[in-house]
Each structure stands twice: as C-alpha cells, then as structure tokens.
Design a protein around this motif. Structure first.
Motif, PDB file in Angstrom:
ATOM      1  N   HIS A 449       0.826  -1.202   0.000  1.00 50.86           N
ATOM      2  CA  HIS A 449       0.000   0.000   0.000  1.00 50.86           C
ATOM      3  C   HIS A 449       0.861   1.253   0.000  1.00 50.86           C
ATOM      4  O   HIS A 449       0.615   2.200  -0.769  1.00 50.86           O
ATOM      5  CB  HIS A 449      -0.917  -0.025   1.226  1.00 50.86           C
ATOM      6  N   LYS A 450       1.904   1.285   0.813  1.00 52.79           N
ATOM      7  CA  LYS A 450       2.715   2.493   0.932  1.00 52.79           C
ATOM      8  C   LYS A 450       3.597   2.718  -0.286  1.00 52.79           C
ATOM      9  O   LYS A 450       4.125   3.821  -0.474  1.00 52.79           O
ATOM     10  CB  LYS A 450       3.584   2.415   2.201  1.00 52.79           C
ATOM     11  N   ASP A 451       3.794   1.689  -1.122  1.00 56.47           N
ATOM     12  CA  ASP A 451       4.663   1.819  -2.282  1.00 56.47           C
ATOM     13  C   ASP A 451       3.925   2.201  -3.555  1.00 56.47           C
ATOM     14  O   ASP A 451       4.556   2.523  -4.569  1.00 56.47           O
ATOM     15  CB  ASP A 451       5.420   0.506  -2.532  1.00 56.47           C
ATOM     16  N   VAL A 452       2.601   2.116  -3.552  1.00 56.24           N
ATOM     17  CA  VAL A 452       1.830   2.416  -4.756  1.00 56.24           C
ATOM     18  C   VAL A 452       2.041   3.874  -5.151  1.00 56.24           C
ATOM     19  O   VAL A 452       2.024   4.776  -4.314  1.00 56.24           O
ATOM     20  CB  VAL A 452       0.335   2.121  -4.539  1.00 56.24           C
ATOM     21  N   ILE A 453       2.240   4.089  -6.447  1.00 58.86           N
ATOM     22  CA  ILE A 453       2.457   5.429  -6.993  1.00 58.86           C
ATOM     23  C   ILE A 453       1.182   5.835  -7.741  1.00 58.86           C
ATOM     24  O   ILE A 453       0.731   5.109  -8.628  1.00 58.86           O
ATOM     25  CB  ILE A 453       3.665   5.437  -7.947  1.00 58.86           C
ATOM     26  N   ALA A 477      18.392  -7.121 -14.158  1.00 58.73           N
ATOM     27  CA  ALA A 477      17.122  -7.609 -13.603  1.00 58.73           C
ATOM     28  C   ALA A 477      17.309  -7.966 -12.139  1.00 58.73           C
ATOM     29  O   ALA A 477      18.315  -8.568 -11.751  1.00 58.73           O
ATOM     30  CB  ALA A 477      16.651  -8.824 -14.385  1.00 58.73           C
ATOM     31  N   GLY A 478      16.334  -7.601 -11.301  1.00 57.61           N
ATOM     32  CA  GLY A 478      16.441  -7.840  -9.867  1.00 57.61           C
ATOM     33  C   GLY A 478      17.202  -6.760  -9.136  1.00 57.61           C
ATOM     34  O   GLY A 478      17.355  -6.819  -7.916  1.00 57.61           O
ATOM     35  N   ASN A 479      17.697  -5.774  -9.883  1.00 53.15           N
ATOM     36  CA  ASN A 479      18.445  -4.664  -9.286  1.00 53.15           C
ATOM     37  C   ASN A 479      17.904  -3.338  -9.836  1.00 53.15           C
ATOM     38  O   ASN A 479      18.646  -2.473 -10.292  1.00 53.15           O
ATOM     39  CB  ASN A 479      19.937  -4.809  -9.580  1.00 53.15           C
ATOM     40  N   ILE A 480      16.583  -3.233  -9.782  1.00 52.66           N
ATOM     41  CA  ILE A 480      15.863  -2.062 -10.278  1.00 52.66           C
ATOM     42  C   ILE A 480      14.812  -1.690  -9.245  1.00 52.66           C
ATOM     43  O   ILE A 480      14.127  -2.564  -8.718  1.00 52.66           O
ATOM     44  CB  ILE A 480      15.176  -2.373 -11.633  1.00 52.66           C
ATOM     45  N   VAL A 481      14.679  -0.407  -8.963  1.00 52.16           N
ATOM     46  CA  VAL A 481      13.687   0.058  -7.991  1.00 52.16           C
ATOM     47  C   VAL A 481      12.909   1.222  -8.592  1.00 52.16           C
ATOM     48  O   VAL A 481      13.500   2.198  -9.061  1.00 52.16           O
ATOM     49  CB  VAL A 481      14.349   0.505  -6.673  1.00 52.16           C
ATOM     50  N   LYS A 544      16.560  -8.846  -0.541  1.00 52.47           N
ATOM     51  CA  LYS A 544      15.401  -8.047  -0.948  1.00 52.47           C
ATOM     52  C   LYS A 544      15.802  -6.576  -1.063  1.00 52.47           C
ATOM     53  O   LYS A 544      16.458  -6.027  -0.170  1.00 52.47           O
ATOM     54  CB  LYS A 544      14.268  -8.200   0.070  1.00 52.47           C
ATOM     55  N   LEU A 545      15.399  -5.964  -2.156  1.00 48.74           N
ATOM     56  CA  LEU A 545      15.653  -4.540  -2.336  1.00 48.74           C
ATOM     57  C   LEU A 545      14.879  -3.732  -1.304  1.00 48.74           C
ATOM     58  O   LEU A 545      13.727  -4.041  -0.988  1.00 48.74           O
ATOM     59  CB  LEU A 545      15.249  -4.115  -3.745  1.00 48.74           C
ATOM     60  N   GLN A 546      15.508  -2.675  -0.793  1.00 46.66           N
ATOM     61  CA  GLN A 546      14.889  -1.832   0.224  1.00 46.66           C
ATOM     62  C   GLN A 546      14.395  -0.546  -0.444  1.00 46.66           C
ATOM     63  O   GLN A 546      15.087   0.467  -0.519  1.00 46.66           O
ATOM     64  CB  GLN A 546      15.887  -1.546   1.347  1.00 46.66           C
ATOM     65  N   ARG A 547      13.154  -0.626  -0.936  1.00 46.37           N
ATOM     66  CA  ARG A 547      12.589   0.453  -1.743  1.00 46.37           C
ATOM     67  C   ARG A 547      12.507   1.757  -0.953  1.00 46.37           C
ATOM     68  O   ARG A 547      12.748   2.841  -1.493  1.00 46.37           O
ATOM     69  CB  ARG A 547      11.212   0.036  -2.252  1.00 46.37           C
ATOM     70  N   ALA A 548      12.172   1.674   0.331  1.00 42.35           N
ATOM     71  CA  ALA A 548      12.042   2.895   1.136  1.00 42.35           C
ATOM     72  C   ALA A 548      13.379   3.617   1.254  1.00 42.35           C
ATOM     73  O   ALA A 548      13.445   4.853   1.190  1.00 42.35           O
ATOM     74  CB  ALA A 548      11.495   2.552   2.522  1.00 42.35           C
ATOM     75  N   GLN A 549      14.455   2.871   1.407  1.00 47.00           N
ATOM     76  CA  GLN A 549      15.778   3.497   1.486  1.00 47.00           C
ATOM     77  C   GLN A 549      16.140   4.183   0.185  1.00 47.00           C
ATOM     78  O   GLN A 549      16.716   5.273   0.169  1.00 47.00           O
ATOM     79  CB  GLN A 549      16.831   2.437   1.823  1.00 47.00           C
TER      80      GLN A 549
END
Length: 556
Positions: A449-453, A477-481, A544-549
C-alpha cells in the motif's frame, strides 16, 4: 512442556540432524548431539540470569554455535531474536548504532555476538542488557544442571525484528502458541508427512522464513534433516543453491522470487544437475514475478525439476510466517486480468490471448492483460479478507484493497516496542499493508500500500515498472527500484522515478531504453531514470531490495 521444547526433545530421539554447509564441505551434527549441547548451554544461560521471557539476541553467521545457542535459549525459557547481519552496502558504524537501539527496545536482553562480528562487542555494549561472546557462552561448562522452565503457550518464543536492517524497531512477539499453530498449518498445507526428507535453506536465520521454515519446521518434525548454508556463501556464489540441492538430494527448499530468477540464469549456463529430488520449492517473502517463474521453470526443467513442485505462498512475520499456500503438487497458476481495470482497483478477468504484447497501451481497442500469481488459500487456523484501506469496509471478490489476516498465528507486538499497540484490531484482524484481492478464496497480491504510486488517478505498482524496466538492454534484472518522486511543475505533484543498476558505460542509452520500456508497458514515462553501478541499491541480508531506502536517498 510447551510445543517447541517438546518437539526438540522428540527430535533428539531420531537419527536426523543439521548439516552446516560451507565451501570446504561443512559439518553434519545429529539432533541428539545438538539437543545435549543445547541443554548444557541452557544451564549456563540460566546461571547468567536467563529466565522465562528474557530476550536472548544472537548476532552471528549461520553456524553450529548459533543454532546451539538458539536451542539453548529456548530450553532456558527465553525468547530468541536472530539479529539481521549487515549487508555489504551498509555503513558498519551506523548499523551498530541502529542495532544497539533495536536491542534496547527488547528490554533487558542478553546479546551473544559470534563470528565474524566479535570485534563489535565493545561497540554494542553500554546500552540495555548484557553483550557477550557467543563462543565463550557455548563453550562454557556450567556448575549446575539444566532446570526445565515453566512456560505456557502465551509466553514468547521469538521476538522477530520486522523492519530489516534499518528503520525504527518494530518487534513481533511470536508466542509458543502462535508458533505451534503456524507450524501445524504449514504441515497440513504441504502434506509434510509425504515429503519427509531434507530441507535446504540459505536464507538468514534473522528472516522469519529462514528461521521457521529452514530450521524450526524440520526440527519440530524430528524425522527430517536440514541443510543450512550461510547467506554470505550464497551471495558469494549464488549457483551453490541449486548445486547443493542436487548434490545433497534435498527434497524441499525455499527462497524469494528474485533468488529463483538468479537461479534460472545460472542454470542455463551451469553444469548439468539433477533437481528431480525436489518435492516442493516454496517461493515467498516478496512479490512474485510470473515471468521470473516462467524462466525458472524452463531452466530448472532442463535439470529434471518437476514444474508442479513450485509452490507460491504468502506470509509475514506478524502472522508468524505462513498465511497462504498454493495447493501442493499444483505448481504455479495465474490470474489474467484487464491491466487498466486493475489500475482502477478492479481485477476484471481477461482472456490472455487478447494481449497484443508484453504490456501494450496502444492495442487498438484490445485490452492489455496483467498476469498475477495465485497464492492459494489460508493455512489452517487463519482467515483472510480484503478491505478498503480508508474505511476498513470489507470488499467484494476481485476488488483491490488491503489484505487483512486473523487467526491463531497472528502475533502481538512486543511491549517494549515504540509501536506498542497490538497489530490486530479489536476483532483480531491484522492489517498487512499489502494490496490484493480474492478470487475463488485464493489470494492475489498486487503490491505494498505504501509503495503504490498514484499518477493521474491510476495506481501504478512499482513491481510492474521494475519488470518493464528490466527488459531494457543493459539493465540488471532484480536490481531495479521504482518509486514516487516529486515532479517539478507546472503542475507539480507526484512523479515516477526508476533507479537501475548496470555493468555498462552508456548510461544515456540505458536511460532512454528504460523510459521507452516503461512507457510501452504502462503508458507513463519515468523521470528521472537514475543509472547506478552494480551493488549501489541497498538490500536486506536475504537479498530483498529496500525500496524505502532508495526513495529516501534519491527522491529529492
């Protein structure tokens, strides 16, 4: 005697145990030996003042000493916390300061520090609790015998840190009753008695899926072996995962979708393996990309893997670990929906044959199709529903909302946590923060929910953007945010940004290719596209990628 202590005692009567894998071959230790060692160490912990409910924290790599100390803490009646170890991109001084803050939030912990972080003992000392050497505690000879603790199902078994390696402490208090209920649900969902054998896991023991799925589940069975590899060894040589499965004839394994994507790439170029031994390969811990599943099934199939053994699942630490499992022996299944309707919150079924391209917004009247993984039904003891995140009103099937969970495995929050309110509402429903919908009782998850744009009234899921960007030549691939970033006016507002790693030097060409792929897939253009060298994007120890960071670092 509570469930976990009883199961550890039962396991000690069997012939099975743990193999601690290492590049030099590793070491196999029987459950009986570990049981005896753990009771001796438990007696020493009791001499150090460890009592029922006292937190014991372990900061160490996966090893015999770490597992022995965790079992000993449970034998002493303590709760156990496996602390996340620092990722290679983390500033060590900042990590140690954050870790001390987390440990203080536990109350009065005994923190045991092991290899390869013994030199951090001084930096971690000085806060709440006591910091000591793991090796010294495990090797010590107590002066008095172990005393069985008095415990109830309500006592804490695990205090699980749920915020990764950064962020404010948020601690799920998993009771012995929660743990017993969740393991029983997993046992039924996987038909565990039919697949007794060997579980192989490289996941960090600090991860709920690694600790419970990779260690406690086979320990609770007693008739299974478990094979544990360290996350550091896996990250240094990702090909070792499938190679070890083949060599040791593992019957079950577990990993996030991104790890299966890496495995697919390596299986295509690596030596011939025999993966026919796998009865099920669980996939969870992060959103699952159908294209990555396709790649893995195709590549692993060349090595004897049975596609019906692939098992998508959904879970979270606040529900102990497992929430839904797809049916055993079914393999991956998908829901095909109208992509534009999904962006508006409705999962309208769509014929996949009507799709004209991967994600083509100019399809001449023919709708674009999204393919989403079906994650199965709740395990025994749990229920799920989908609600409007603003009103908490339950939504009908195929309407996107926030996923909520209720039942025997739902934990509370630890009293010492800054967020001390119980995670569930008065009726017992836990808000997961994940967006999804139900169809025929099965769960589908779309994103966080918090990541939806939100762009132009449309919900843009970052996972969709990342999948599209991965098609650009040169993108890792796998290294994209993908993340929301301020958009300069006029008019100002929320925009879409993409950070992508590459080995290449032509950054401008890659920026344009990423923008073209995302625009073709979703009808929106990212700005900016940030191109980075390999290893720049922060990840958790489990990869796991840390999207918030990433958003905090680049959304300015």
């Amino acid at each position: 005697m509570v469930y976990l202590l009883d199961r550890m005692k039962r396991a000690s009567a069997g012939p099975n145990g743990v193999t601690f894998l290492a590049p030099d071959g590793g070491e196999r230790v029987g459950w009986a030996v570990l049981h005896d060692d753990a009771r001796r160490v438990a007696a020493g912990l009791q001499e150090r003042g460890v009592r029922p409910g006292r937190p014991v924290v372990l900061l160490a790599s996966t090893s015999r000493a770490t597992v022995t100390a965790a079992m000993a803490a449970w034998f002493a009646g303590a709760s156990v916390t496996l602390a996340p170890t620092p990722a290679r991109t983390v500033d060590l001084a900042r990590y140690l300061a954050d870790s001390r803050e987390r440990f203080d939030a536990l109350g009065d912990p005994l923190v045991l520090v092991g290899a390869p972080w013994e030199q951090a003992i001084a930096a971690l000392s000085g806060g709440g609790g006591i910091v000591a050497s793991l090796a010294e505690v495990v090797d010590a000879q107590p002066s008095a015998p172990w005393r069985p603790p008095t415990l109830s199902p309500e006592d804490p078994a695990i205090l699980q840190l749920t915020s990764g390696t950064t962020g404010a402490p948020k601690i799920a208090r998993i009771s012995h009753g929660n743990l017993a209920a969740n393991i029983e649900g997993i046992r039924v969902a996987t038909g565990h008695e039919a697949v007794h054998g060997r579980m192989l896991s490289w996941l960090p023991l600090s991860h709920d899926m690694g600790l419970i799925g990779g260690l406690i589940l086979p320990l609770a069975c007693g008739r299974c072996d478990t094979l544990l590899s360290s996350p550091a060894d896996y990250l240094a040589r990702p090909a070792s995962w499938m190679q070890q499965i083949s060599h040791h004839r593992a019957t079950t394994t577990v990993g996030p979708g991104s790890a299966y994507a890496v495995a697919a790439r390596l299986l295509r170029t690596g030596p011939r393996l025999d993966l026919s031994c796998l009865a099920y390969a669980l996939c969870g811990g992060e959103p699952i990309d159908p294209a990555a599943v396709d790649d893995f099934l195709a590549a692993a199939g060349e090595h004897g893997f049975h596609p019906e053994a692939f098992m998508p699942a959904y879970g979270l630490a606040e529900a102990t670990v497992a929430v839904t499992f797809s049916d055993l022996g079914r393999g991956a299944r998908y829901d095909h929906v109208d992509a534009d309707a999904l962006a508006a919150g409705i999962a309208r079924p769509n014929d996949p044959l009507e799709q004209t391209g991967p994600e083509d917004p100019t399809a001449g009247g023919r709708t674009r199709t999204r393919r989403l993984v079906l994650l199965g039904e709740p395990i025994a003891g749990l229920s799920i529903r989908v609600v409007d995140p603003d009103t908490d009103v339950e939504l009908p099937a195929r309407t996107v909302g926030e996923v909520q969970v209720r039942g025997t495995s739902v934990a509370s929050y630890h009293d010492q946590s800054p967020d001390s309110a119980p995670p569930a509402d008065p009726d017992g429903w836990l808000a997961t923060g994940d967006l999804g919908y139900l169809t025929d009782a099965e769960l589908v998850v779309c994103g966080r929910h918090k990541d939806v744009i939100i762009l132009g009234g449309r919900n843009i899921y970052p996972e969709d953007v990342e999948r599209a960007a991965a098609r650009a030549p040169g993108a890792r691939a796998g290294n994209i945010v993908a993340f929301a970033a301020p958009r300069p006016g006029p008019p100002a507002g929320e925009g879409l940004a993409v950070a992508v790693e590459t080995h290449g030097d032509d950054h401008e060409t890659l920026r344009q290719a990423v923008a073209d792929e995302v625009r073709a897939a979703l009808g929106v253009t990212p700005h900016p596209v940030i191109v980075l060298p390999p290893g720049s994007l922060p990840k958790t120890p489990s990869g796991k990628l840390q999207r918030a960071q990433v958003r905090r670092r680049f959304a300015s």
